[in-house]
Scaffold this motif. Structure first.
Motif, mmCIF file in Angstrom:
data_model
loop_
_atom_site.group_PDB
_atom_site.id
_atom_site.type_symbol
_atom_site.label_atom_id
_atom_site.label_comp_id
_atom_site.label_asym_id
_atom_site.label_seq_id
_atom_site.Cartn_x
_atom_site.Cartn_y
_atom_site.Cartn_z
ATOM 1 N N GLN A 1 0.818 -1.146 0.076
ATOM 2 C CA GLN A 1 -0.002 -0.251 -0.011
ATOM 3 C C GLN A 1 0.838 1.364 -0.086
ATOM 4 O O GLN A 1 0.587 2.299 -0.599
ATOM 5 C CB GLN A 1 -0.889 -0.065 1.107
ATOM 6 C CG GLN A 1 -2.168 -1.086 1.258
ATOM 7 C CD GLN A 1 -3.014 -0.847 -0.157
ATOM 8 O OE1 GLN A 1 -3.230 -1.739 -0.606
ATOM 9 N NE2 GLN A 1 -3.562 0.347 -0.213
ATOM 10 N N LYS B 1 -9.361 1.135 -4.275
ATOM 11 C CA LYS B 1 -10.106 0.104 -3.319
ATOM 12 C C LYS B 1 -9.919 -1.247 -3.751
ATOM 13 O O LYS B 1 -9.743 -2.243 -3.057
ATOM 14 C CB LYS B 1 -11.623 0.248 -3.402
ATOM 15 C CG LYS B 1 -12.034 1.804 -2.538
ATOM 16 C CD LYS B 1 -13.368 1.955 -2.600
ATOM 17 C CE LYS B 1 -13.854 3.191 -1.737
ATOM 18 N NZ LYS B 1 -15.196 3.646 -1.783
ATOM 19 N N ALA C 1 -6.448 -2.474 -3.138
ATOM 20 C CA ALA C 1 -6.254 -2.825 -1.498
ATOM 21 C C ALA C 1 -6.812 -4.238 -1.047
ATOM 22 O O ALA C 1 -6.286 -4.949 -0.387
ATOM 23 C CB ALA C 1 -6.994 -1.495 -0.699
#
Length: 224
Positions: free
Chosen positions: A94, A158, A161
Motif C-alpha cells: 500500500q 479500493k 487494496a
C-alpha cells in the motif's frame, strides 16, 4: 500536511525503518541474556509480532521463516503469525501504491534507470489484470516496481487494496505453514550447519560473488 507527506514519502519511509532498527538495536543491547545469538532469540520471542510486521512490510521471506520456526516451537501462534505477516505485506505494498499515486515526480526521478521495468509492469497489468497483484510477490526485481506502477495508473485504489490484502495473507500462509510443519527437520539442518559452518563457506563465497557480479552487470547496463 497532506502535501508534505506526499512530497516526502520516501524520506518518511526511510525514517521509519531507521527508527525501527534503532529500537531493535537498543532492545538487543538490553536483552537480559548472554551471547548475541541468545539475545536475538530473546528479542524475537519478546517482540516477535512487532518484528514480523515490520519485516513483512519489506516483504522479507526470512522474517516469515523465523515466524514459522517460532510457531513450531510454540513461541508464536501460527494463525496470528500469518495474520500479522499478511498485514505487514499488505501495508508495504500500500505504501508503494500510494507513492506512485500521489508522488509521481518522485517516482520518475528516483526510478529513472528502471523505465524498462515500469514499461513491463504496465504491459503485464494490461495483459493479465488483477492476478498480477498476486504474482508480483514472487517476481524477483518487480516486487516494488509493480505496486508503484499500478499506483501511477487510474486503477481503483479500493480494488487494489482488497486484492492486495488477500494476496498478502496467501503469501504469508504459503511461506509460514511449510516451515511450521517441517520445523523439526529445519532445526536439525540449522544445527548441523552451525556445527559444520566450514562446509557452507564455499557456497557462501559463490553466492556472494554472484550477487556482486549481478550488481556489477546492472550498474554497467544503467551507465549505457
Amino acid at each position: 500536511m497532506k502535501d508534505f507527506i506526499q512530497n516526502n514519502s520516501g524520506k518518511l519511509l526511510f525514517l521509519l525503518v531507521a527508527l525501527f532498527l534503532i529500537f531493535l538495536g537498543y532492545n538487543l543491547y538490553l536483552a537480559p541474556v548472554e551471547g548475541f545469538e541468545n539475545k536475538f532469540i530473546y528479542l524475537l520471542k519478546t517482540y516477535g509480532y512487532i518484528i514480523l510486521f515490520a519485516w513483512s512490510i519489506l516483504e522479507g521471506e526470512m522474517g516469515l521463516i523465523m515466524a514459522g520456526l517460532l510457531s513450531h516451537s510454540g513461541h508464536m501462534n501460527l494463525y496470528m503469525a500469518i495474520f500479522v505477516a499478511g498485514l505487514g505485506g499488505f501495508a508495504g505494498d500500500q505504501i508503494y501504491f500510494y507513492t506512485g499515486r500521489f508522488n509521481k515526480s518522485y517516482v520518475h526521478k528516483k526510478f529513472k534507470g528502471q523505465r524498462r521495468k515500469f514499461a513491463l509492469a504496465h504491459i503485464l497489468l494490461q495483459k493479465y489484470g488483477w492476478p498480477i497483484i498476486f504474482a508480483q510477490r514472487y517476481m524477483y526485481g518487480m516486487r516494488t516496481i509493480i505496486p508503484i506502477s499500478i499506483g501511477l495508473t487510474r486503477y481503483s485504489a479500493k480494488t487494489f487494496a482488497f486484492i492486495n490484502l488477500i494476496s498478502a495473507w496467501c503469501w504469508a500462509a504459503i511461506t509460514i505453514v511449510p516451515v511450521w510443519y517441517f520445523g523439526e527437520e529445519i532445526l536439525i539442518v540449522l544445527k548441523w550447519a552451525k556445527e559444520h559452518w566450514y562446509y557452507a563457506l564455499p557456497f557462501a563465497m559463490v553466492f556472494g560473488g554472484s550477487i556482486v557480479y549481478y550488481f556489477h552487470v546492472m550498474t554497467k547496463k544503467k551507465e549505457k
